[in-house]
Each structure stands twice: as C-alpha cells, then as structure tokens.
Design a protein around this motif. Structure first.
Motif, PDB file in Angstrom:
ATOM      1  N   LEU A  80       0.848  -1.195   0.000  1.00 40.84           N
ATOM      2  CA  LEU A  80       0.000   0.000   0.000  1.00 40.84           C
ATOM      3  C   LEU A  80       0.882   1.242   0.000  1.00 40.84           C
ATOM      4  O   LEU A  80       2.034   1.197   0.430  1.00 40.84           O
ATOM      5  CB  LEU A  80      -0.886   0.013   1.251  1.00 40.84           C
ATOM      6  N   PRO A  81       0.338   2.384  -0.453  1.00 40.22           N
ATOM      7  CA  PRO A  81       1.121   3.627  -0.406  1.00 40.22           C
ATOM      8  C   PRO A  81       1.385   4.054   1.025  1.00 40.22           C
ATOM      9  O   PRO A  81       0.560   3.845   1.908  1.00 40.22           O
ATOM     10  CB  PRO A  81       0.220   4.630  -1.139  1.00 40.22           C
ATOM     11  N   TYR A  82       2.552   4.638   1.245  1.00 44.00           N
ATOM     12  CA  TYR A  82       2.923   5.069   2.596  1.00 44.00           C
ATOM     13  C   TYR A  82       2.272   6.399   2.962  1.00 44.00           C
ATOM     14  O   TYR A  82       1.832   6.606   4.095  1.00 44.00           O
ATOM     15  CB  TYR A  82       4.444   5.196   2.689  1.00 44.00           C
ATOM     16  N   ASP A  83       2.206   7.314   2.023  1.00 44.65           N
ATOM     17  CA  ASP A  83       1.658   8.645   2.272  1.00 44.65           C
ATOM     18  C   ASP A  83       0.495   8.871   1.322  1.00 44.65           C
ATOM     19  O   ASP A  83       0.672   8.883   0.113  1.00 44.65           O
ATOM     20  CB  ASP A  83       2.735   9.710   2.042  1.00 44.65           C
ATOM     21  N   SER A  84      -0.708   9.022   1.862  1.00 44.96           N
ATOM     22  CA  SER A  84      -1.864   9.048   0.969  1.00 44.96           C
ATOM     23  C   SER A  84      -2.906  10.105   1.300  1.00 44.96           C
ATOM     24  O   SER A  84      -3.920  10.181   0.642  1.00 44.96           O
ATOM     25  CB  SER A  84      -2.548   7.672   0.996  1.00 44.96           C
ATOM     26  N   HIS A  85      -2.692  10.944   2.318  1.00 43.99           N
ATOM     27  CA  HIS A  85      -3.740  11.877   2.722  1.00 43.99           C
ATOM     28  C   HIS A  85      -3.104  13.091   3.374  1.00 43.99           C
ATOM     29  O   HIS A  85      -2.094  12.987   4.076  1.00 43.99           O
ATOM     30  CB  HIS A  85      -4.680  11.166   3.713  1.00 43.99           C
ATOM     31  N   PHE A  86      -3.698  14.264   3.159  1.00 46.28           N
ATOM     32  CA  PHE A  86      -3.119  15.509   3.665  1.00 46.28           C
ATOM     33  C   PHE A  86      -3.101  15.568   5.186  1.00 46.28           C
ATOM     34  O   PHE A  86      -2.256  16.238   5.785  1.00 46.28           O
ATOM     35  CB  PHE A  86      -3.893  16.708   3.105  1.00 46.28           C
ATOM     36  N   ASP A  87      -4.030  14.855   5.860  1.00 49.59           N
ATOM     37  CA  ASP A  87      -4.111  14.902   7.323  1.00 49.59           C
ATOM     38  C   ASP A  87      -3.818  13.533   7.922  1.00 49.59           C
ATOM     39  O   ASP A  87      -4.386  13.162   8.943  1.00 49.59           O
ATOM     40  CB  ASP A  87      -5.491  15.391   7.755  1.00 49.59           C
ATOM     41  N   GLN A  88      -2.935  12.777   7.286  1.00 51.03           N
ATOM     42  CA  GLN A  88      -2.686  11.409   7.721  1.00 51.03           C
ATOM     43  C   GLN A  88      -2.179  11.339   9.160  1.00 51.03           C
ATOM     44  O   GLN A  88      -2.601  10.476   9.933  1.00 51.03           O
ATOM     45  CB  GLN A  88      -1.682  10.740   6.783  1.00 51.03           C
ATOM     46  N   THR A  89      -1.300  12.270   9.553  1.00 50.89           N
ATOM     47  CA  THR A  89      -0.763  12.248  10.916  1.00 50.89           C
ATOM     48  C   THR A  89      -1.851  12.545  11.941  1.00 50.89           C
ATOM     49  O   THR A  89      -1.935  11.882  12.991  1.00 50.89           O
ATOM     50  CB  THR A  89       0.383  13.258  11.057  1.00 50.89           C
ATOM     51  N   GLY A  90      -2.700  13.527  11.643  1.00 55.81           N
ATOM     52  CA  GLY A  90      -3.788  13.843  12.571  1.00 55.81           C
ATOM     53  C   GLY A  90      -4.747  12.681  12.735  1.00 55.81           C
ATOM     54  O   GLY A  90      -5.208  12.383  13.850  1.00 55.81           O
ATOM     55  N   ILE A  91      -5.065  12.017  11.634  1.00 57.62           N
ATOM     56  CA  ILE A  91      -5.972  10.863  11.698  1.00 57.62           C
ATOM     57  C   ILE A  91      -5.310   9.709  12.443  1.00 57.62           C
ATOM     58  O   ILE A  91      -5.967   8.981  13.201  1.00 57.62           O
ATOM     59  CB  ILE A  91      -6.396  10.448  10.277  1.00 57.62           C
ATOM     60  N   LEU A  92      -4.007   9.544  12.252  1.00 58.73           N
ATOM     61  CA  LEU A  92      -3.285   8.503  12.985  1.00 58.73           C
ATOM     62  C   LEU A  92      -3.418   8.701  14.485  1.00 58.73           C
ATOM     63  O   LEU A  92      -3.676   7.749  15.239  1.00 58.73           O
ATOM     64  CB  LEU A  92      -1.806   8.522  12.586  1.00 58.73           C
ATOM     65  N   TRP A  93      -3.272   9.947  14.945  1.00 54.11           N
ATOM     66  CA  TRP A  93      -3.400  10.198  16.380  1.00 54.11           C
ATOM     67  C   TRP A  93      -4.822   9.932  16.866  1.00 54.11           C
ATOM     68  O   TRP A  93      -5.020   9.447  17.993  1.00 54.11           O
ATOM     69  CB  TRP A  93      -2.971  11.631  16.697  1.00 54.11           C
ATOM     70  N   MET A  94      -5.814  10.223  16.055  1.00 54.27           N
ATOM     71  CA  MET A  94      -7.188   9.898  16.449  1.00 54.27           C
ATOM     72  C   MET A  94      -7.370   8.393  16.595  1.00 54.27           C
ATOM     73  O   MET A  94      -8.068   7.920  17.502  1.00 54.27           O
ATOM     74  CB  MET A  94      -8.181  10.462  15.425  1.00 54.27           C
ATOM     75  N   GLN A  95      -6.737   7.628  15.692  1.00 52.74           N
ATOM     76  CA  GLN A  95      -6.817   6.171  15.799  1.00 52.74           C
ATOM     77  C   GLN A  95      -6.134   5.684  17.078  1.00 52.74           C
ATOM     78  O   GLN A  95      -6.655   4.805  17.777  1.00 52.74           O
ATOM     79  CB  GLN A  95      -6.158   5.509  14.593  1.00 52.74           C
ATOM     80  N   ILE A  96      -4.979   6.257  17.380  1.00 48.95           N
ATOM     81  CA  ILE A  96      -4.246   5.852  18.575  1.00 48.95           C
ATOM     82  C   ILE A  96      -5.043   6.172  19.833  1.00 48.95           C
ATOM     83  O   ILE A  96      -5.076   5.384  20.794  1.00 48.95           O
ATOM     84  CB  ILE A  96      -2.870   6.553  18.620  1.00 48.95           C
ATOM     85  N   GLU A  97      -5.703   7.326  19.849  1.00 46.39           N
ATOM     86  CA  GLU A  97      -6.422   7.779  21.039  1.00 46.39           C
ATOM     87  C   GLU A  97      -7.839   7.226  21.146  1.00 46.39           C
ATOM     88  O   GLU A  97      -8.540   7.501  22.129  1.00 46.39           O
ATOM     89  CB  GLU A  97      -6.460   9.310  21.047  1.00 46.39           C
TER      90      GLU A  97
END
Length: 306
Positions: A80-97
């Motif tokens: 899969l692509p590693y970087d695919s969305h402008f807010d990927q880091t923010g969404i990652l933190w939402m998933q973690i939290e």
C-alpha cells in the motif's frame, strides 16, 4: 467509477509503466495494457513475474494495492502507499487515542451488519431455511465488542446452510475455499485502497489486533461485505464447477464483479467500491465526533446481486 482488478496469472510476464498505462510483455511481445487510472488492484498469482519500480510508484500514487497470492489464492502480501492523505498524521493520532469502549461499540455495529448480510445472502438461496431467524436473533443479541462471540456462532450456522453440512471454512483446503480466498483478496485490496484514501493507518484495527497483521483495520471494515463474495461462490457452485476444477479466468472474472455490484447508501444507489470509500470516511468521522456514524450499504435484490 471505473474499477478494474488486474491479475497476472502466467509466469514470465514483465510489467512496466508506459505513459499512462500498465504494460504487460512476454519477452519483446506486448500481451496487454490497462490504463493506470482504472486499476483498483493488481493481483500477482503467477510464481515468476517482474515489475518495474516506476510501475510500483505509479500504482502507489493512485493508491492501488498490489496483492501477492499463494497457491490457494490466499493473500500472502499486500503493498500500500505510505503517504496518501493531507491529514494522515492527525488521523493517525485519532486512531491511537480511540478508547477501547468506543472501539468495541464500533466493532459491535460491524459484526451486527455482517450477520444481517449473511442472513440476506442465505435468504436469496434458501428462503425457507430455519437458520434465517437464528441469524437475525444473533444479530440482535450482538453486544459491545461482540463479547458473546455472535460472529462465530453465526458462522457455524451460516456456512453449513449456504455451502452444505460438510463445508468447513479453511483457507488452505478445497475448491470452494479457493474461490472464497480469491474473492476476499479482491475485496481486501479494495478496502485497503479505501482505508488509505481516507488517511487511515491500516495496521490500527478496532478488533483485529495481531501485531503481525499490518492490515487489521482493513480486515475489520471488510467484514460486512464478505457475504457479497459468498453469494457469487454459491452461484458458481450451483452452476456445477466439478471437483478439482481449476480457478479459471472466467471464474475469477465473476468474483471480481463484486466491486461493481449495486448497493444502497443514504444518498441513493452506489457500487460496492464507492460504499467502501464511504465506510472508511465515516469511520474517520466517527473518530472525529467520538460517535458511531458508520454508514454501511444496504444490500438489495437485483439480477446480479442480493
């Protein structure tokens, strides 16, 4: 939306990018080309294939996954692509939290929807089956986190009613299982593309949490769509494929049709592929609002689909 699942099943093929196309060659002879923008997924089921880096990069830019299948068409690897969305880091933190109680409530709705769709699929073939009401009861009784394991209870009833009392879901054995493996591989790839397009990190699931599985969220969200593949497999079996028959190109073509089937969303008719994008986006919305707003498609009866 054009959806093409491209499979390379013959050894000795060289795959490359040529302008806006995936180009397939045997030696110096061109054997096919497909517009890159139309490719939903690339499936590699042959044993000896060569891919150019430029092609891999082009598919990654289009968020099209590459699946490597084993002997029984069970997926062994998924890129899969590693970087695919402008807010990927923010969404990652939402998933973690995401809290465990909230994740359990989301999983409850996924399991409930899967069992309902299993009932719809079975009703298409066996409208008089007493199992239908049992499945509906299990769906209603599904608790947060599926703590009573209604998913497994439903599976035991469902598979016997759909594919016969002797059938066992085993990814390594039997023709029906090979058909299911292939269909689920297509569905898994499409779900992975939708998940990445929404900026989600596929390794962080709400139920599947195996540290060796980098696609846990993909495996979570695809669950309600599995009965669509099951229906195609039952139709293939009913048409009489015979024991030991090969998984022919025609059978594979039938299985890949699952992404183009019609379903119903709140705003009207849609395809399975589009509904996967919608489900992934509403998963993000659920994390943002801390509220379950997952939107699952409604299956409907039609000439081609339930």
């Amino acid at each position: 939306m054009v959806t093409q699942v491209v499979e390379i099943a013959e050894d000795g093929n060289y795959l490359s990018k040529y302008r806006g196309f995936l180009l397939v060659k045997q030696g110096d002879v061109e054997v096919g080309r497909v517009p890159l923008d139309d490719i939903t997924a690339l499936i590699l089921s042959a044993h000896s294939i060569t891919l150019s880096k430029n092609l891999i990069m082009a598919l990654a830019e289009r968020k099209a996954p590459i699946i490597t299948c084993g002997k029984t068409y069970h997926p062994l690897a998924l890129s899969l692509p590693y970087d695919s969305h402008f807010d990927q880091t923010g969404i990652l933190w939402m998933q973690i939290e995401c809290s465990k109680p909230f994740a359990k409530r989301l999983w409850q709705s996924v399991v409930k929807e899967k069992i309902i769709n299993q009932s719809i699929c079975l009703d298409f073939f066996e409208p008089a089956s007493p199992i239908l009401e049992e499945l509906n009861v299990l769906a209603r009784r599904t608790k947060s986190g599926d703590s009573s394991n209604m998913e497994a209870q439903a599976a035991r009833l469902y598979w016997k009613a759909l594919l016969g009392a002797d059938f066992r879901r085993n990814t390594q054995v039997g023709q029906e299982n090979s058909l299911l493996n292939y269909g689920y591989s297509v569905l898994r790839a499409a779900t992975a593309r939708a998940v990445c397009s929404a900026g989600l990190t596929p390794a962080l699931g709400i139920h599947h949490r195996n540290r060796k599985n980098p696609f846990s969220l993909v495996d979570d969200l695809m669950e309600p769509f599995r009965p669509l593949v099951d229906k195609i497999v039952r139709e293939i079996v009913d048409n009489g494929i015979g024991p030991g028959a090969d998984l022919t190109p025609e059978l594979k073509r039938q299985l890949t049709r699952v992404l183009d089937f019609d379903v119903v969303l709140k705003k009207g008719n849609s395809t399975v592929m589009s509904s996967l994008y919608r489900l992934a986006q509403t998963f993000v919305n659920s994390l943002q609002e801390n509220k379950n707003v997952l939107e699952f498609p409604k299956l409907k009866y039609a000439n081609q689909l339930i």
